[in-house]
Design an enzyme around this catalytic site. Structure first.
Site, short mmCIF file in Angstrom:
data_model
loop_
_atom_site.label_atom_id
_atom_site.label_comp_id
_atom_site.label_asym_id
_atom_site.label_seq_id
_atom_site.Cartn_x
_atom_site.Cartn_y
_atom_site.Cartn_z
N LYS A 46 35.90 57.99 48.33
CA LYS A 46 37.17 57.40 48.11
C LYS A 46 38.10 58.44 48.29
O LYS A 46 38.07 59.46 47.54
CB LYS A 46 36.97 57.02 46.63
N CYS A 97 34.15 43.62 51.17
CA CYS A 97 34.73 43.21 49.76
C CYS A 97 35.10 41.78 49.68
O CYS A 97 36.29 41.43 50.54
CB CYS A 97 35.62 44.04 49.14
N GLU A 131 43.70 44.87 41.34
CA GLU A 131 42.92 43.41 40.85
C GLU A 131 43.43 42.37 41.56
O GLU A 131 44.36 41.95 41.54
CB GLU A 131 43.46 43.26 39.20
N SER A 132 42.40 41.69 42.15
CA SER A 132 42.45 40.60 43.18
C SER A 132 43.37 39.57 42.55
O SER A 132 44.12 38.82 43.17
CB SER A 132 41.10 40.23 43.87
#
Ligand SMILES: N[C@@H](CCC(=O)N[C@@H](CS)C(=O)NCC(=O)O)C(=O)O
Length: 233
Positions: free
Chosen positions: A38, A11, A63-64
């Site tokens: 997951k 990712c 959220e990056s």
């Protein structure tokens, strides 16, 4: 506070958080998840079911971009500029980087030759836009030093190492400043260490097994070069 970066090995959004953590010399653990299966604990901390998630003690941040902003507000050295307007400009280019990642996904997933060519043109147009905002002297996005936009683009450029190996070169021929930036990022310790040593092989397999135009072309090139598809996997 104990920091754990919930990760997936391929990712690019995880990588940007890992780069920011490394730039701040933060000590953190990694916990890897299988995004195809997951686990319940992951869905509990990731409302959208996506990596990355940063666990800060008992709290989860998802959220990056939000993770990166949180890290920049809580750990030194600051990667964002001091000036509010300049900071806003950098945040905007981080968002631009996320959009480039979407186009990269569309490129490697393109179902046929015309859409692969269209996505290539789109990526080259994005790099031409970046060329116009990069400093002439390099090496980073801004003259003041390595910053958040650099953390976002390290993972972006890493894809092109794989594309080149699979026989898709030529994205940066018209953008010399972007070429310098890409090379600088490839040599930065935080960028290098954001992925495991197995990453290039994992990405190559992922791309070859995609069933896309890129996968077919790369497979055909390998077969022409004398190997079988099995031997390149
Ligand atoms: N906007 C998110 C994007 C994260 C993202 O797309 N992560 C991907 C892996 S690179 C993911 O977890 N996908 C799993 C899914 O969508 O089910 C961020 O910046 O953190």
């Amino acid at each position: 506070m104990r920091l754990t970066l919930v990760s997936h090995s391929l990712c690019p959004y995880v990588q940007r958080a890992a780069i920011v953590l490394a730039e701040k010399d933060a000590i953190f653990d990694r916990r890897y998840v299988d995004l195809a299966d997951k686990p319940a604990w992951f869905l509990d901390v990731s409302p959208l079911g996506k990596t990355p998630v940063l666990l800060v003690g008992e709290q989860a941040v998802f959220e990056s971009a939000v993770i990166c902003e949180y890290l920049d507000e809580s750990l030194l050295p600051r990667l964002h500029p001091q000036d509010a307007l300049e900071r806003a400009r950098h945040r905007a280019w981080m968002e631009f980087g996320s959009s480039v990642l979407h186009t990269i996904g569309a490129f490697y997933s393109a179902p046929d030759a015309p859409s692969l060519a269209a996505r290539r043109d789109e990526l080259q147009a994005r790099f031409a836009q970046l060329e116009n905002v990069l400093p002439a002297a390099g090496p980073w996005f801004a003259a003041q030093g390595f910053g958040m936009v650099d953390a976002v683009f390290g993972p972006v450029f890493r894809y092109f190492d794989a594309f080149e190996q699979l026989g898709e070169p030529g994205f940066f021929e018209a953008t010399p400043r972007v070429r310098v930036w890409r090379a600088s990022l490839a040599g930065r310790a935080s960028v290098v260490q954001a992925v495991s040593p197995e990453f290039p092989e994992l990405l190559r397999r992922f791309l070859l097994e995609r069933g896309s135009e890129l996968s077919r072309r790369a497979g055909a090139r390998r077969r022409q070069a004398g190997g079988t598809l099995e031997s390149v996997k």
